[in-house]
Design an enzyme around this catalytic site. Structure first.
Site, PDB file in Angstrom:
ATOM      1  N   ASP A   6     -84.817 -27.577-107.536  1.00  0.00           N
ATOM      2  CA  ASP A   6     -84.661 -27.360-106.104  1.00  0.00           C
ATOM      3  C   ASP A   6     -85.616 -28.336-105.411  1.00  0.00           C
ATOM      4  OD1 ASP A   6     -83.950 -26.517-103.603  1.00  0.00           O
ATOM      5  OD2 ASP A   6     -84.185 -24.373-104.008  1.00  0.00           O
TER       6      ASP A   6
HETATM    7  C1  BGC Z   1     -82.620 -25.114-100.941  1.00  0.00           C
HETATM    8  C2  BGC Z   1     -81.447 -25.530-101.788  1.00  0.00           C
HETATM    9  C3  BGC Z   1     -80.833 -26.782-101.224  1.00  0.00           C
HETATM   10  C4  BGC Z   1     -81.890 -27.860-101.141  1.00  0.00           C
HETATM   11  C5  BGC Z   1     -81.378 -29.168-100.568  1.00  0.00           C
HETATM   12  C6  BGC Z   1     -83.594 -26.241-100.700  1.00  0.00           C
HETATM   13  O1  BGC Z   1     -84.506 -25.912 -99.726  1.00  0.00           O
HETATM   14  O2  BGC Z   1     -83.280 -24.028-101.539  1.00  0.00           O
HETATM   15  O3  BGC Z   1     -80.505 -24.498-101.835  1.00  0.00           O
HETATM   16  O4  BGC Z   1     -79.751 -27.186-102.011  1.00  0.00           O
HETATM   17  O5  BGC Z   1     -82.931 -27.409-100.297  1.00  0.00           O
HETATM   18  O6  BGC Z   1     -81.148 -29.059 -99.220  1.00  0.00           O
END
Ligand code: BGC
Length: 747
Positions: A286
């Protein structure tokens, strides 16, 4: 320049921007990278063989370049590295010398993110939890396929959707992005969604692996959970999603699990995902969730996003110094290349084209229609009969102009901008409510053309009640907004909406409440209105779906994927543990060093274990407001003739009849109670079937049960075991309405 287009079928006006079409034409002319020509393009070879052929040609720098992103093109200035990207949230450069394209990632929970900023259009599907409420695997496939189609049309080749953390904590601000509290329901549906996305030659993803069940302190929290409870609950949803949906990628989560960050967790990544579940794809972190180089690499992390603090130069140096074995590096690279081959992003290079918004509207509307849950309908208050209505009052939630959507990285940009923003301020912003221009009031007026439809904003409950008094029907729209980056303060409706509903319902006995929420809400007013509908976040064409259900063009068939408790005191954790200041969530620009080191942990113990959602309320004998699996219809169903057999697999056969006057679709649910020695909660969902029935029609249904769903996780054996003993199989229309029961002895 703005143009208005009328949807032929629904009569809805779609505001589109001319530059959208122009940019589409322009992008069609844009040069796409040529199809690669190396020996790895021999499609008679397996994806593994093809990946190895590419790998053999790669330099160390090229290999390392595949292990990380180059920032967030959405926010970053254009650089030579990110220039070929499509300006999504993540980009890995690929191997241009060998014709291997970059991996161009976009968030796509309920539609493609950031399309507005890029001058494009994407459909907002209903929230994921609405799709879960449809209990419809075909709808989940369509959901994923639409996302895949629109991603590809916009030039992306990887989706960051597929959220499947189960609803352990219903106040989690991302509950709308997930598929409910039951691992079998959530796992089966996410598998279909991923299948749909990957059918469009887009790399699919499942996330956030694992236990990212609260947003509060998500970057630092340490979740403590027993192995058996973990395997039978949250991890089971992932296990089903991975084994049935075959996602090319898994996103590990921000939080720690039993001591280690998920993205450097040997048990979660290598032992379970890659060895036990035989996941052949790649794991990406993530955003900012990578906290080490050697440890994360050895634990099974394949790709750091969005930057390269741990998996860039440091990684190369660690390989050169012999601290990371070359075989380990090659395994990561192999997995990424292999996934690109299996998803088809190399064999079918992306071709940008213009998204068809009308097709998107129709898919979104149908999925929403299948997911709306009728919670209450006294004296057949619904469906409304337009021939008998002269005055209708529509109240609250900006229902004159729009419907709310879920926020955070899932946010889809509405065409024309936020429906309630001042002109020129349509941009969507982090942690700001975004309302889609789909007007319930207009949808209602269109279905009752002879009635006078009045709107009241509902901000003054007494004034709204005065307007509602005497009308033939008062329809109150009430909402609870949620977003990534926050948890709900409570399950109560905010902004005095409880009082609004109570006052309007006291003034008008024909009050209908339509809820737009991602999570369950408490309802101190539940007895007052004549009818209650849960519409979730309705997506691009939510208003027409709600209109069709209100007026009976569509017979509601959704059932709750999450229990609605009576009060928060009944939850396993009456309050959400908040991080101490030094461990609080940061989403702002933290230094890479700070991100890498990780915030100090604070503890959340899942001592409720496997008792998530209905399993908790059942076991603790706590009455609920509306149980898991519950939902009414405008017709009625009767269950009979249960037969349970067990040859190689347990098969549950029964009959469902439509005993009312309308066609409908009944979600027939199958639960099991395990032998006492298993020490499990009273029951668990083991299967279901959504059965379409004409009035008077009767059907025999057989549900084949996956042996895992009758098993327990045996920590000693480190595997699933089915105990011998008596199993009670129960069938019916909700977790608390199971008229058919049979006991079977399994050896
Ligand atoms: C989120 C993810 C997301 C990623 C990219 C993170 O803050 O938890 O779900 O895909 O950001 O935007």
């Amino acid at each position: 320049m703005q143009v208005s287009v009328r949807h032929a079928e629904t009569g809805v006006s779609v505001i589109a921007f001319l530059f959208l079409a122009v940019s589409g034409c322009y992008s069609q002319r844009r040069q796409e990278p040529p199809k690669p020509t190396g020996p790895w393009m021999n499609t008679t070879l397996s994806a593994d063989e093809r990946a190895d052929l590419v790998l053999k040609e790669m330099t160390l720098d090229e290999k390392v370049a595949l292990l990380h992103g180059v920032g967030m093109p959405t926010d970053d200035p254009v650089t030579p590295e990110n220039a070929p990207s499509n300006r999504g949230v993540g980009y890995a450069v690929g191997v241009p010398r060998l014709g291997i394209p970059g991996i161009d990632m976009s968030d796509a929970a309920y539609g493609v993110r950031s399309s507005g900023t890029n001058g494009r259009y994407s459909t907002a599907l209903p929230s994921n939890v609405a799709a879960a409420a449809s209990w419809d695997p075909d709808a989940a496939y369509e959901y994923g396929a639409l996302i895949g189609r629109e991603l590809r049309a916009q030039g992306f080749n990887m989706s960051l959707g597929g959220g499947v953390d189960i609803t352990r904590e219903p106040r989690n601000g991302r509950t709308f992005e997930y598929l409910g509290e039951d691992p079998v329901l959530a796992g089966k549906l996410v598998a279909k969604l991923i299948e749909g996305t990957q059918s469009q030659h887009v790399i699919g993803d499942i996330k956030h692996y694992a236990f990212n069940d609260q947003e509060s302190g998500r970057n630092s929290v340490n979740i403590t959970v027993g192995k058996r409870a973990a395997r039978e609950s949250d991890l089971l949803a992932f296990e089903i999603g991975v084994s049935e949906g075959h996602p090319a990628a898994v996103m590990c989560s921000y939080n720690r699990v039993n001591g280690d960050f998920a993205c450097e967790n040997q048990y979660l990544l290598n032992d379970l995902l890659k060895k036990d579940w035989k996941f052949p794809g790649f794991v990406l972190s993530d955003w900012g969730g990578t906290h080490s180089t050697e440890k994360a690499s050895a634990a099974g992390l394949d790709n750091e996003q969005p930057g390269r603090f741990s998996f860039g130069d440091r990684y190369k140096a660690a390989v050169e110094a012999g601290k990371i074995p070359k075989t380990e590096l090659d395994d990561h690279v192999h997995r990424i290349l292999r996934s690109m081959f299996t998803a088809g992003v190399i064999d079918f290079p992306r071709q940008r084209f213009v998204v068809d918004p009308f097709a998107g509207f129709e898919t979104a509307r149908k999925i929403e229609e299948g997911g709306i849950v009728l919670l209450k309908n006294s004296k057949a208050a619904l469906p409304l009969d337009s021939t008998k209505l002269h005055t209708i009052v529509v109240i609250g939630s900006h229902s004159d102009v729009g419907m709310i959507s879920g926020g955070g990285s899932a946010q889809v940009d509405p065409i024309g901008g936020n429906a309630i923003a001042a002109p020129g301020q349509g941009a969507t912003r982090w942690l700001q409510e975004v309302w889609f221009p789909t007007s319930p009031m207009k949808a209602i007026q269109a279905r009752a053309p002879k009635a006078t439809v009045k709107y009241d904003p509902g901000t003054d409950p007494a004034a709204a009640a005065a307007v509602a008094k005497g009308a033939d029907v008062a329809i109150v729209f009430a909402y609870q907004w949620e977003s990534e980056g926050m948890d709900l303060k409570s399950l109560s409706l905010p902004h005095d909406q409880d009082e609004l509903i109570a006052k309007v319902a006291a003034a008008n006995p024909h009050t209908i409440v339509v809820l737009e929420t991602g999570s369950p809400v408490t309802m101190p007013w539940v007895d007052a209105p004549a009818a209650i509908l849960e519409a979730w976040y309705g997506g691009s064409d939510g208003a027409n779906a709600v209109g069709n259900v209100l007026f009976g063009t569509v017979n509601p068939s959704g059932k709750l994927p999450n229990t609605f408790p009576r009060s928060e005191a009944d939850l396993p954790h009456p309050t959400i543990t908040q991080p101490p200041p030094e461990s609080a969530h940061f989403s702002g620009p933290a230094s890479p060093e700070m991100r890498a080191a990780g915030l100090p942990p604070f503890q959340v113990v899942y001592d409720e274990g496997v008792k998530v959602g209905y399993k908790w309320y059942d076991a603790e004998k706590k009455p609920v407001l509306f149980p898991f699996g519950y939902g009414l219809s405008y017709t009625s169903y009767k269950y009979s003739e249960l037969k349970v057999t067990s040859e190689d697999k347990v098969k549950v056969t029964f009959t469902v009849a439509n005993t009312g006057a309308r066609a409908g679709a009944e979600i027939a649910e199958v639960y099991a109670s395990l032998p006492a020695a298993a020490q499990e909660p009273p029951k668990r969902l083991i299967g279901w079937s959504k059965v379409k029935l004409e009035p008077g029609e009767k059907r025999t249904v057989t549900v084949e049960i996956d042996p895992r769903f009758l098993s327990i996780f045996d920590e000693q054996k480190d595997g699933w075991t089915r105990l011998s003993g008596d199993y009670t199989i129960m069938v019916g229309g909700s977790s608390q309405d199971l008229p058919l029961k049979a006991t079977i002895n399994l050896k």
